[in-house]
Design an enzyme around this catalytic site. Structure first.
Site, mmCIF file in Angstrom:
data_model
loop_
_atom_site.group_PDB
_atom_site.id
_atom_site.type_symbol
_atom_site.label_atom_id
_atom_site.label_comp_id
_atom_site.label_asym_id
_atom_site.label_seq_id
_atom_site.Cartn_x
_atom_site.Cartn_y
_atom_site.Cartn_z
ATOM 1 N N ASP A 154 0.807 -1.216 0.000
ATOM 2 C CA ASP A 154 0.000 0.000 0.000
ATOM 3 C C ASP A 154 0.844 1.271 0.000
ATOM 4 O O ASP A 154 1.701 1.463 0.861
ATOM 5 C CB ASP A 154 -0.911 -0.010 1.232
ATOM 6 C CG ASP A 154 -1.958 1.083 1.197
ATOM 7 O OD1 ASP A 154 -2.243 1.595 0.095
ATOM 8 O OD2 ASP A 154 -2.497 1.426 2.262
ATOM 9 N N GLU A 201 -0.995 4.080 -0.030
ATOM 10 C CA GLU A 201 -2.074 5.025 0.245
ATOM 11 C C GLU A 201 -2.461 5.072 1.719
ATOM 12 O O GLU A 201 -1.702 5.561 2.546
ATOM 13 C CB GLU A 201 -3.281 4.675 -0.649
ATOM 14 C CG GLU A 201 -4.329 5.779 -0.709
ATOM 15 C CD GLU A 201 -5.717 5.291 -0.380
ATOM 16 O OE1 GLU A 201 -6.643 6.109 -0.461
ATOM 17 O OE2 GLU A 201 -5.895 4.114 -0.024
ATOM 18 N N ARG A 211 -1.157 -0.573 -4.283
ATOM 19 C CA ARG A 211 -2.237 0.418 -4.231
ATOM 20 C C ARG A 211 -1.643 1.816 -4.386
ATOM 21 O O ARG A 211 -0.851 2.263 -3.567
ATOM 22 C CB ARG A 211 -3.030 0.315 -2.922
ATOM 23 C CG ARG A 211 -4.181 1.326 -2.869
ATOM 24 C CD ARG A 211 -5.262 0.983 -1.867
ATOM 25 N NE ARG A 211 -4.817 1.067 -0.486
ATOM 26 C CZ ARG A 211 -5.647 0.992 0.571
ATOM 27 N NH1 ARG A 211 -6.957 0.819 0.372
ATOM 28 N NH2 ARG A 211 -5.176 1.059 1.806
ATOM 29 N N GLU A 238 -15.640 1.977 -2.713
ATOM 30 C CA GLU A 238 -15.679 2.545 -1.365
ATOM 31 C C GLU A 238 -16.239 3.957 -1.331
ATOM 32 O O GLU A 238 -16.234 4.604 -0.284
ATOM 33 C CB GLU A 238 -14.277 2.528 -0.753
ATOM 34 C CG GLU A 238 -13.233 3.249 -1.583
ATOM 35 C CD GLU A 238 -11.823 3.115 -1.031
ATOM 36 O OE1 GLU A 238 -11.655 2.500 0.030
ATOM 37 O OE2 GLU A 238 -10.903 3.628 -1.670
ATOM 38 N N ASP A 276 -14.228 3.192 4.523
ATOM 39 C CA ASP A 276 -14.292 4.388 3.693
ATOM 40 C C ASP A 276 -15.699 4.613 3.152
ATOM 41 O O ASP A 276 -16.153 5.752 3.019
ATOM 42 C CB ASP A 276 -13.300 4.274 2.523
ATOM 43 C CG ASP A 276 -12.026 5.068 2.780
ATOM 44 O OD1 ASP A 276 -12.135 6.228 3.221
ATOM 45 O OD2 ASP A 276 -10.937 4.542 2.547
ATOM 46 N N ASP A 294 -6.491 3.021 10.191
ATOM 47 C CA ASP A 294 -5.842 3.757 9.112
ATOM 48 C C ASP A 294 -6.714 4.958 8.785
ATOM 49 O O ASP A 294 -7.619 5.302 9.538
ATOM 50 C CB ASP A 294 -5.568 2.870 7.892
ATOM 51 C CG ASP A 294 -6.840 2.388 7.188
ATOM 52 O OD1 ASP A 294 -7.959 2.798 7.588
ATOM 53 O OD2 ASP A 294 -6.722 1.611 6.229
#
Length: 720
Positions: A274, A276, A342, A428, A456, A627
């Site tokens: 990831d 992000e 990602r 999301e 999200d 997160d």
């Protein structure tokens, strides 16, 4: 500006220049001029579209806000609301039926079903652990978690607890009985596993006290390795491999009647590395660190050395596992998880690269540099030569089409064949959920993955409906019908578009990494729902969740659901408002405290230490994986209640100050932690408070703008 280097009309931070030219381009048939020329063209072509798409988000949100000002919650006029959304272009016409056309997908995407990890690629140790989590010890996973009771004689101790070990062996035998049943008897009664050679063909035979038997389905035995005294037996069920480790001289094997020292299961088939939500990368230095680790994963050189148990340990990527099949021919099993990357979404910009003195879209830079790094994969990751990019936070089909156009441009200037870069669509954001079929259609030649993300998705739901009324408490939202509609629509639309046997349909994260018994009870619902994969918070969780894919044949589950009707938009848009005066002051305060503590616990590490994802104790000291997605929900929930008068600005500030003391106490053991209660004007505390007080004004309710600004301020202050 004086420190920047000019590259093809771009002003590029020297750290990024050095990384690209000395590391990422090394050994490739792409020149530095070719890359910088391509990046310049990419930015000039796509930056204007990016700006227009972001402006459209704001315009649509403004129109939705105005509708709620006139009519109140959706429940007051659900048909009128849906008509309105179609009229303004929020809901677009659905395309005719089609089947996705994506090709060159690895079996981990198309034909195998199993757990998926998500890990911050900025942390080399975590990134390596996840990449190596393709295989996991079932004995270790059971012994170290609450799947085996921790009460009484089974309680873990400083040394090895033989009673607990016996319970682990019994539970593993139960798994083997369910997935690889014997023709007669149970694996718990086995006193010997043997290979018999009949005319060059190896067969697995099993001795029990009642006599010799074998697998009920002999085809479940597919290979072997090692020696007669210390070997491994390879089994396969639902496409997933399981290794029986026979070592009667080992500590565990010596206590087993058949010398079974471990049961190793194929676990995390895929891992999202990831860039992000789980990282805190706010400048060129941070971004280069992210890219360098991704490059090391692609070319196989990533290592990390750390202290463990007083000794220095170096972690590397694991090699493939080599065996012989039943005919004595080589059998090679991948040693690593298939790695996806990602990128960030379309919102943020980065001053690592400037065009005409202005920061470029961070997503544009991610697309170019992560693809460049992936060129170093020579088949150790993707056997088909594909590059798998998970793209988050896209609002509707236009933004999916935009991402695909970006990837096409990148393919052009780094010399890749068309559609080499695949796209994973994270469902999301509500506009994507409402238009999922159209979004998939725009990516029909690239899409390899769709998934749901409750976290999200809930944050966006709250923000989109900010003016509709006071939002429900977080725990109440989970049981609302719009959530089940959202989850069902994702699977059923994916199946209708031909995902079964071709692409992944995924489900979201289990956020309580210490609560594995509950995960084992709950998360079997994901494969039963027809999901090929689901997110788990650790390699241990992947090992345990893998058992669910032996219990459930996902493709059979998908076949059962294939002709189910897709829930309509009325359910998807059914998020209710809180009934006025239905909550007591105590209930309101408790919810506010819960949200404030979660925000503070996450933000303080993000801002002070640059930790983008971590296990954060909640208000009850239960460790939760946090997160930016979880932070988005909590901040939007507080902002919503503030907007509608359930809480005041002074109340919010007072509760945040009180919860700062709680968070400080929870972090007392961290030597580099800076207490917030000693200084409520600290950057970290003010950033957390701003997420609540200014949450309604943040673009789509995202936390990134405020978090990035705060982290940069801390780095500048500390000279980092």
């Amino acid at each position: 500006m004086s420190d920047y280097l000019t590259k093809s009309g771009l002003s590029v931070h020297p750290l990024l220049v050095d990384f690209v030219e000395k590391e990422a381009l090394a050994g490739l048939g792409v020149s530095a001029d070719q890359f910088w020329d391509g990046l310049t063209a990419l930015v000039r072509e796509h930056a204007p579209t990016n700006a227009l798409l972001l402006a459209k988000r704001d315009e649509l949100q403004s129109q939705i806000d105005e509708w709620h000002h006139k009519y109140g919650p959706v429940a007051n006029n659900p048909q009128g609301y849906e008509f309105f959304l179609r009229e303004i272009g929020y809901v677009v016409p659905e395309p005719q039926d089609f089947t996705i056309e994506t090709d060159n997908l690895d079996p981990e995407i198309s034909s195998l079903c199993g757990p998926q990890l998500v890990v911050p690629v900025s942390n080399a140790r975590y990134a390596l652990n996840a990449a190596n989590a393709r295989w996991g010890s079932l004995y270790d996973a059971l012994y170290g978690t609450d799947v085996i009771s921790r009460d009484g004689d089974l309680a873990p101790s400083k040394g090895y607890n033989a009673e607990r070990g016996a319970a682990v062996v019994a539970r593993a035998a139960q798994f083997l009985d369910e997935s690889f049943p014997l023709a007669t008897g149970s694996h718990s009664d086995v006193i010997g596993y043997h290979l018999v050679n009949v005319e060059g063909q190896r067969h697995l035979q099993v001795d029990t006290a009642a006599g010799r038997t074998g697998l009920r389905d002999p085809s479940g035995f597919v290979g072997y390795g090692g020696t007669e005294d210390q070997g491994e037996i390879v089994l396969r069920h639902n496409g997933l491999h399981v290794i029986l480790v026979i070592d009667p001289k080992s500590q565990i094997g010596s206590t087993h009647k058949a010398g079974l020292a471990d049961v190793v299961v194929e676990a995390a088939l895929t891992t999202i590395q990831d860039c992000e939500d789980s990282v805190a990368a706010v400048d060129a230095e941070d971004k280069v660190g992210v890219y360098r680790n991704w490059l090391g994963l692609m070319d196989g050189t990533l290592e990390d050395t750390f202290e463990k148990g007083g000794q220095s340990v170096t972690r590397k990527l694991k090699a493939d596992r080599t065996y012989k099949d039943t005919n004595g021919q080589p059998l090679v099993l991948k040693g690593r998880s298939l790695l996806l990357v990602r990128n960030v979404g379309h919102l943020m910009t980065t001053d690592a690269v400037l065009l005409d003195g202005k920061p470029i879209g961070e997503g544009l830079m991610d697309a170019a540099v992560t693809a460049l790094c992936a060129l170093h994969d020579k088949g150790n990751n993707s056997r088909t030569g594909s590059i798998y990019v998970v793209k988050p936070k896209m609002h509707g089909p236009e933004e999916v089409a935009f991402a695909c156009a970006i990837f096409a441009s990148v393919e052009g200037f780094v010399g890749l064949k068309s559609n080499t870069i695949k796209i994973g669509i994270m469902d999301e954001e509500r506009r994507t959920s409402a238009n999922l079929k159209a979004a998939i259609y725009e990516a029909r030649s690239r899409v390899f993955f769709i998934n749901t993300g409750f976290l999200d998705r809930t944050g966006d739901e709250i923000h989109t409906s900010m003016e509709a009324g006071a939002v429900l408490r977080k725990d109440e939202i989970k049981s609302e019908r719009w959530i089940s509609s959202y989850e069902d629509r994702n699977v059923l639309i994916g199946l209708a578009c031909g995902f079964s046997g071709r692409a992944q349909i995924g489900k979201g994260m289990w956020a309580r990494p210490d609560d594995m018994a509950a995960m084992m009870n709950a998360k079997i619902g994901h494969p039963n729902a027809g999901a090929n994969t689901a997110w788990v918070p650790s390699p241990t969780a992947a090992t345990l969740h893998a058992l669910h894919y032996h219990q459930v044949n996902v493709f059979e589950a998908q076949s059962r659901r294939h002709n189910q009707a897709v829930p309509g938009l009325s359910d998807l848009f059914s998020m209710p408002a809180q009934v006025p005066y239905s909550l007591s002051r105590e209930e309101i305060t408790r919810e506010l405290e819960n949200n404030a503590q979660g925000i503070l616990g996450y933000v303080v590490r993000w801002v002070q230490q640059g930790v983008g994802c971590s296990k954060v104790p909640d208000i009850n000291n239960v460790g939760l994986m946090e997160d930016r997605a979880t932070c988005r929900i909590s901040s939007q929930a507080v902002a919503n209640w503030l907007r509608h008068g359930l809480v005041s600005r002074d109340e919010v500030t007072s509760v945040f100050e009180r919860m700062a003391k709680v968070v400080d106490s929870q972090n007392e053991g961290d030597p580099i932690y800076r207490p917030m209660a000693e200084n409520y004007q600290s950057v970290a505390f003010q950033a957390a408070l701003d997420l609540a007080l200014k949450g309604a004004d943040q673009p789509s309710g995202y936390t990134e703008p405020l978090l990035h600004a705060a982290r940069r301020k801390v780095k500048a202050r500390d000279g980092k």
